[in-house]
Design an enzyme around this catalytic site. Sequence first.
Site, PDB file in Angstrom:
ATOM      1  N   ARG A  54      43.338  45.509  53.273  1.00 51.56           N
ATOM      2  CA  ARG A  54      43.230  44.064  53.052  1.00 51.56           C
ATOM      3  C   ARG A  54      44.222  43.334  53.935  1.00 51.56           C
ATOM      4  NH1 ARG A  54      42.193  40.108  48.769  1.00 51.56           N
ATOM      5  NH2 ARG A  54      42.517  38.134  49.858  1.00 51.56           N
TER       6      ARG A  54
ATOM      7  N   ARG B 114      36.916  40.052  53.814  1.00 50.44           N
ATOM      8  CA  ARG B 114      37.968  40.986  53.408  1.00 50.44           C
ATOM      9  C   ARG B 114      37.377  42.347  53.073  1.00 50.44           C
ATOM     10  NH1 ARG B 114      39.249  36.954  48.711  1.00 50.44           N
ATOM     11  NH2 ARG B 114      39.042  35.748  50.555  1.00 50.44           N
TER      12      ARG B 114
ATOM     13  N   ASP C 190      38.989  42.645  47.522  1.00 49.88           N
ATOM     14  CA  ASP C 190      39.659  41.627  46.732  1.00 49.88           C
ATOM     15  C   ASP C 190      39.609  42.090  45.282  1.00 49.88           C
ATOM     16  OD1 ASP C 190      40.929  39.190  46.160  1.00 49.88           O
ATOM     17  OD2 ASP C 190      39.025  38.176  45.812  1.00 49.88           O
TER      18      ASP C 190
ATOM     19  N   ASP D 138      40.945  40.905  41.478  1.00 52.73           N
ATOM     20  CA  ASP D 138      41.520  39.797  40.718  1.00 52.73           C
ATOM     21  C   ASP D 138      41.511  40.107  39.228  1.00 52.73           C
ATOM     22  OD1 ASP D 138      41.925  37.925  42.876  1.00 52.73           O
ATOM     23  OD2 ASP D 138      39.757  37.599  42.895  1.00 52.73           O
TER      24      ASP D 138
END
Length: 167
Positions: free
Chosen positions: A84, A93, A96, A98
Amino acid sequence: MTERAYIGLGSNLASPADQLDQALRSLATLPDTRLADVSSFYASDPLGPADQPRYVNAVAALDTDLPPIDLLDALQAIEHAQGRVRERRWGARTLDLDIILYGDRLIDEPRLRVPHYHLQARAFVLYPLADVAPVGLRLADGRFLSDLLAQCPFEGLERLEALSPQR
């Protein structure tokens, strides 16, 4: 105390489904954490600049004893290990990760906001979350997942059954 955390996964570079598979293997090895469930994989249009490939997204359910910031640090280490690079906001990317929800906690810190920022408008998070969340899930801020789904159409999404992990 063990908490259920929901982690959003997304990739649109370097074989995105493979990136998600590798991230799931890494999540399964986190200390004091168990990978409890994984949604189907979904293809979605990019949220940011349109000059990038479509994303592959999923949500993983983790049972963890890691405090939220320690979990965030672990997620960012996985992102870094998978190449990343943070060049531009909402840009392409490799990976990711989260924290979407963390137990019944409301978190508003400089590095972490839970429930995840703008969750209600992100079909690529809500629909995979619905795959793994219990029926009737109420977020820590009082909103119900079912209400968020009703207000966020399944547009620009495609369920990728052939690429999804076996549930």
